[in-house]
Design a protein around this motif. Structure first.
Motif, mmCIF file in Angstrom:
data_model
loop_
_atom_site.group_PDB
_atom_site.id
_atom_site.type_symbol
_atom_site.label_atom_id
_atom_site.label_comp_id
_atom_site.label_asym_id
_atom_site.label_seq_id
_atom_site.Cartn_x
_atom_site.Cartn_y
_atom_site.Cartn_z
ATOM 1 N N THR A 227 0.282 51.416 27.031
ATOM 2 C CA THR A 227 1.200 52.458 26.538
ATOM 3 C C THR A 227 2.458 52.542 27.395
ATOM 4 N N SER A 228 2.305 52.235 28.700
ATOM 5 C CA SER A 228 3.467 52.309 29.587
ATOM 6 C C SER A 228 4.493 51.231 29.265
ATOM 7 N N ASN A 229 4.048 50.139 28.628
ATOM 8 C CA ASN A 229 4.961 49.048 28.306
ATOM 9 C C ASN A 229 5.674 49.248 26.963
ATOM 10 N N VAL A 230 5.061 49.977 26.055
ATOM 11 C CA VAL A 230 5.638 50.131 24.715
ATOM 12 C C VAL A 230 6.301 51.503 24.528
ATOM 13 N N ILE A 231 6.148 52.347 25.563
ATOM 14 C CA ILE A 231 6.664 53.704 25.390
ATOM 15 C C ILE A 231 8.173 53.738 25.224
ATOM 16 N N HIS A 232 8.876 52.778 25.872
ATOM 17 C CA HIS A 232 10.329 52.793 25.797
ATOM 18 C C HIS A 232 10.809 52.500 24.373
ATOM 19 N N LYS A 233 10.191 51.476 23.742
ATOM 20 C CA LYS A 233 10.609 51.135 22.380
ATOM 21 C C LYS A 233 10.336 52.275 21.413
ATOM 22 N N HIS A 234 9.130 52.782 21.464
ATOM 23 C CA HIS A 234 8.775 53.854 20.533
ATOM 24 C C HIS A 234 9.477 55.164 20.905
ATOM 25 N N GLY A 235 9.652 55.363 22.209
ATOM 26 C CA GLY A 235 10.380 56.556 22.628
ATOM 27 C C GLY A 235 11.819 56.521 22.156
ATOM 28 N N ASP A 236 12.427 55.313 22.212
ATOM 29 C CA ASP A 236 13.814 55.186 21.744
ATOM 30 C C ASP A 236 13.918 55.462 20.242
ATOM 31 N N SER A 237 12.934 54.993 19.470
ATOM 32 C CA SER A 237 12.962 55.256 18.024
ATOM 33 C C SER A 237 12.844 56.752 17.736
ATOM 34 N N VAL A 238 12.006 57.426 18.565
ATOM 35 C CA VAL A 238 11.879 58.873 18.390
ATOM 36 C C VAL A 238 13.179 59.566 18.781
ATOM 37 N N ARG A 239 13.809 59.051 19.840
ATOM 38 C CA ARG A 239 15.081 59.636 20.270
ATOM 39 C C ARG A 239 16.158 59.471 19.197
ATOM 40 N N GLU A 240 16.170 58.325 18.533
ATOM 41 C CA GLU A 240 17.147 58.099 17.468
ATOM 42 C C GLU A 240 16.940 59.099 16.326
ATOM 43 N N LEU A 241 15.672 59.299 15.967
ATOM 44 C CA LEU A 241 15.383 60.297 14.931
ATOM 45 C C LEU A 241 15.806 61.688 15.396
ATOM 46 N N LEU A 242 15.567 61.940 16.703
ATOM 47 C CA LEU A 242 15.943 63.240 17.249
ATOM 48 C C LEU A 242 17.459 63.440 17.206
ATOM 49 N N LYS A 243 18.194 62.344 17.488
ATOM 50 C CA LYS A 243 19.658 62.447 17.429
ATOM 51 C C LYS A 243 20.128 62.786 16.012
ATOM 52 N N GLY A 244 19.417 62.246 15.034
ATOM 53 C CA GLY A 244 19.778 62.569 13.655
ATOM 54 C C GLY A 244 19.374 63.971 13.242
ATOM 55 N N THR A 245 18.371 64.529 13.918
ATOM 56 C CA THR A 245 17.875 65.857 13.564
ATOM 57 C C THR A 245 18.648 66.965 14.265
ATOM 58 N N GLN A 246 19.053 66.695 15.520
ATOM 59 C CA GLN A 246 19.744 67.722 16.294
ATOM 60 C C GLN A 246 21.006 68.260 15.623
ATOM 61 N N PRO A 247 21.848 67.400 15.000
ATOM 62 C CA PRO A 247 23.020 67.971 14.303
ATOM 63 C C PRO A 247 22.637 68.943 13.185
ATOM 64 N N HIS A 248 21.496 68.646 12.536
ATOM 65 C CA HIS A 248 21.036 69.570 11.495
ATOM 66 C C HIS A 248 20.660 70.916 12.105
ATOM 67 N N VAL A 249 20.041 70.856 13.297
ATOM 68 C CA VAL A 249 19.674 72.100 13.969
ATOM 69 C C VAL A 249 20.932 72.904 14.281
ATOM 70 N N GLU A 250 21.950 72.192 14.818
ATOM 71 C CA GLU A 250 23.196 72.884 15.138
ATOM 72 C C GLU A 250 23.861 73.434 13.872
ATOM 73 N N ALA A 251 23.833 72.608 12.799
ATOM 74 C CA ALA A 251 24.445 73.064 11.542
ATOM 75 C C ALA A 251 23.706 74.272 10.983
ATOM 76 N N LEU A 252 22.374 74.229 11.059
ATOM 77 C CA LEU A 252 21.576 75.353 10.549
ATOM 78 C C LEU A 252 21.788 76.603 11.393
ATOM 79 N N GLU A 253 21.860 76.403 12.715
ATOM 80 C CA GLU A 253 22.134 77.554 13.577
ATOM 81 C C GLU A 253 23.498 78.162 13.258
ATOM 82 N N GLU A 254 24.490 77.268 13.019
ATOM 83 C CA GLU A 254 25.818 77.761 12.654
ATOM 84 C C GLU A 254 25.776 78.488 11.310
ATOM 85 N N ALA A 255 25.007 77.893 10.367
ATOM 86 C CA ALA A 255 24.884 78.541 9.060
ATOM 87 C C ALA A 255 24.216 79.903 9.180
#
Length: 580
Positions: A227-255
């Motif tokens: 798990t220590s060897n593959v965490i970076h790849k899978h963690g990066d994919s989760v981070r990418e999804l998170l980057k796409g989700t965070q603007p929605h959070v900001e937009a919803l908070e603004e709304a």
């Protein structure tokens, strides 16, 4: 095996004193409000105790996804994918967001365990000096120490036994109070298939964590790595999804912030409008109350005036009655009891008195009436800037003063609507200015009184009434207009109904030559002719009237009624003449 991990994925790290726990910090169940016990993570990412979920009311749902269901569970990751089919499934609703949760085959206990919540609960328990934590080995006594190697919480007795064993003699023991600054102190996550083995590997083909026994067994030919060897790849994919989700959070908070601002503005606006309504209502009520007082004062004045008139008339009649009785009684007494000489002596005085009494004019009817009515629909002007309604009316229509007006009073045509206006007045000749009177109208043929024409009466609400009727046949009709069963002034009256207006069959022209296009055989009712054999009239020739006229009857008025009778002298050749 590399131990370099990014903090986002929850490595064991020590937080500074006073620092809050991780990102979640969720330790209490939203249903029972107690510390989590065997917390389960729902697909909507809300966490609930296992026992609390089991107490929820399940319902049946139809799953058309087959083995591709996105329900997250530990048990389901070890099941083979089922073919896509239509099958019944049990579900429940998330107690936090009401999202539908499709339960896996194993039920609630097959849902994913929220290990972050388990860790947070343990840290929360540590803040209470270990209150609530029991030994992982004996499950009886309270925890005093923790084995950092085995990641087990031990009581004092089990800790001593742990140190006496050869395999665990050199394991690191830490006092429970020294763990309060740590961010993770959870137990190792064990394989659900091989409970004795910890999940340390990750199968890329199945996309799930596995243990050492799984790799040599079911996942023998699958690509696996620590798990220590593959965490970076899978963690990066989760981070990418998170980057796409965070603007929605900001937009919803603004709304939501805008909604809150709008809600606040809405509340202020509602309060302002409510104040305007209140001010308007209070002013309107005040104006209405003032108008009410004026109407009641006016009514009282009318009562006093009418009562005074009645009292005056009563006093006059009582005095006249007394005088009459005196004269009658004295005269009767004189005639019955007096001698001839006495009668002759007093005759002059008695006769003069009786003649005077007989000449006295008096009304046998009350001088006033009780005709007082309230008209709530009539405008009463303005009071403090508000339009108000309601008037007291003492006028009474007098049929003898009412007037009939209109051009169709004494003439009409068959099958054409005739109309006239009734103007109502009171006894003093003043226009009533209001409607509501019972107007009775009858239109009777003189020869067929059993076949009356149905009249229409329209109340104009201003003291005038529009009356119309449509006679079906020519002849003489009698029209009655009554109010309170009394004829109005000029009623009844007669109306001569003539035949329907006859249109002109010819043309309205200057001469026959022009209107017929120079036809010699075209004639005109004026009798004019032209030289050269023309039978009709022409400009400046013999018989031409000198102005435009109708070719059928010779009339000069363009809007007149045709008088052509269809005789021998009629200009039949012009019936179809078309004006150029």
């Amino acid at each position: 095996m590399s131990e370099n991990r990014k903090p986002l994925l929850g490595i064991v790290s020590k937080l500074p004193s006073g620092t809050a726990l991780g990102n979640s910090g969720k330790t209490h169940c939203p249903l029972c409000f107690g510390l989590f016990k065997a917390p389960r993570l729902l697909p909507c990412l809300h966490t609930v105790c296992t026992t609390c979920l089991e107490q929820l009311e399940p319902f049946s749902v139809v799953d058309i996804r087959g083995g591709d269901s996105d329900t997250s569970s530990e048990g389901s990751i070890f099941q083979e994918l089922k073919p896509r089919s239509l099958q019944s499934q049990i579900g429940l609703l998330c107690p936090v967001c009401d999202a539908q949760v499709d339960l896996p085959m194993g039920g609630v206990k097959a849902l994913t365990i929220d290990h972050l919540a388990v860790n947070d609960v343990m840290l929360e328990s540590l803040r209470g000096e270990g209150q609530g934590l029991v030994c992982d080995l004996c499950n009886d006594r309270e925890v005093e120490k923790r084995c950092q190697t085995c990641k087990a919480n031990l009581c004092h007795f089990c800790c001593q036994a742990h140190r006496r064993q050869k395999k665990t003699t050199y394991h690191t023991m830490v006092d429970l109070k020294d763990l309060k600054g740590y961010s993770r102190i959870g137990k190792p996550i064990l394989c659900p298939v091989h409970p004795a083995e910890e999940l340390r590997l990750f199968c890329e083909f199945c996309d799930r964590p596995v243990c050492r026994d799984c790799v040599v067994g079911e996942h023998r030919e699958h690509p696996c790595d620590f798990t220590s060897n593959v965490i970076h790849k899978h963690g990066d994919s989760v981070r990418e999804l998170l980057k796409g989700t965070q603007p929605h959070v900001e937009a919803l908070e603004e709304a939501l912030a805008q909604i809150n601002v709008m809600n606040s503005a809405l509340q202020k606006r509602v309060e302002a409008v409510a104040a305007d309504v209140q001010t308007f209502s209070e002013g309107y009520i005040k104006a209405i109350e003032e108008h009410r007082d004026k109407l009641l004062k006016q009514l009282e004045d009318i009562r006093i005036q009418k009562e005074n008139s009645l009292q005056l008339q009563k006093a006059q009649l009582e005095q006249l009655l007394a005088d009459m009785r005196t004269g009658v009684e004295f005269t009767e007494h004189l005639l019955t009891s007096g001698s001839d000489l006495e009668i002759l002596i007093t005759k002059g005085v008695v006769v003069e008195r009786l003649r005077k009494l007989n000449k006295v004019q008096y009304s046998a009817r009350p001088g006033v009436n009780d005709k007082i009515r309230f008209c709530p629909q009539e405008k009463a002007g303005q009071c403090h800037g508000y339009e108000i309604y309601g008037t007291i009316n003492t006028k009474e229509v007098d049929p003898a003063k009412c007037v009939l007006q209109g051009e169709d009073l004494h003439r009409a045509r068959e099958k054409q609507t005739a109309s006239f206006t009734l103007l109502c007045k009171d006894a003093s000749g003043e226009i009533m200015g209001r409607g509501g009177d019972n107007i009775q109208v009858a239109v009777l043929p003189k020869d067929k009184k059993d076949s009356p024409v149905r009249p229409m009466v329209q109340d104009n609400k201003d003291g005038t009434y529009y009356i119309s009727y449509t006679p079906k046949e020519p002849g003489v009709y009698t029209v009655w207009v009554c109010i309170k069963e009394q004829h109005v002034q000029g009623s009844p009256f007669t109306v001569t109904v003539r035949r329907k207006h006859r249109p002109h069959p010819g043309v309205f022209h200057c001469c026959t030559f022009c209107s017929s296009g120079g036809q010699k055989t075209a004639r005109c009712a004026c009798g004019g002719t032209m030289p050269g054999g023309y039978l009709g009239c022409g400009h400046g020739h013999k018989g031409h009237p000198g102005r435009p006229h109708w070719s059928c009857c010779g009339k000069f008025n363009e809007k007149s009624e045709c008088t052509w009778t269809g005789g021998q002298s009629a200009p039949r050749s012009l019936l179809r003449t078309v004006a150029l």
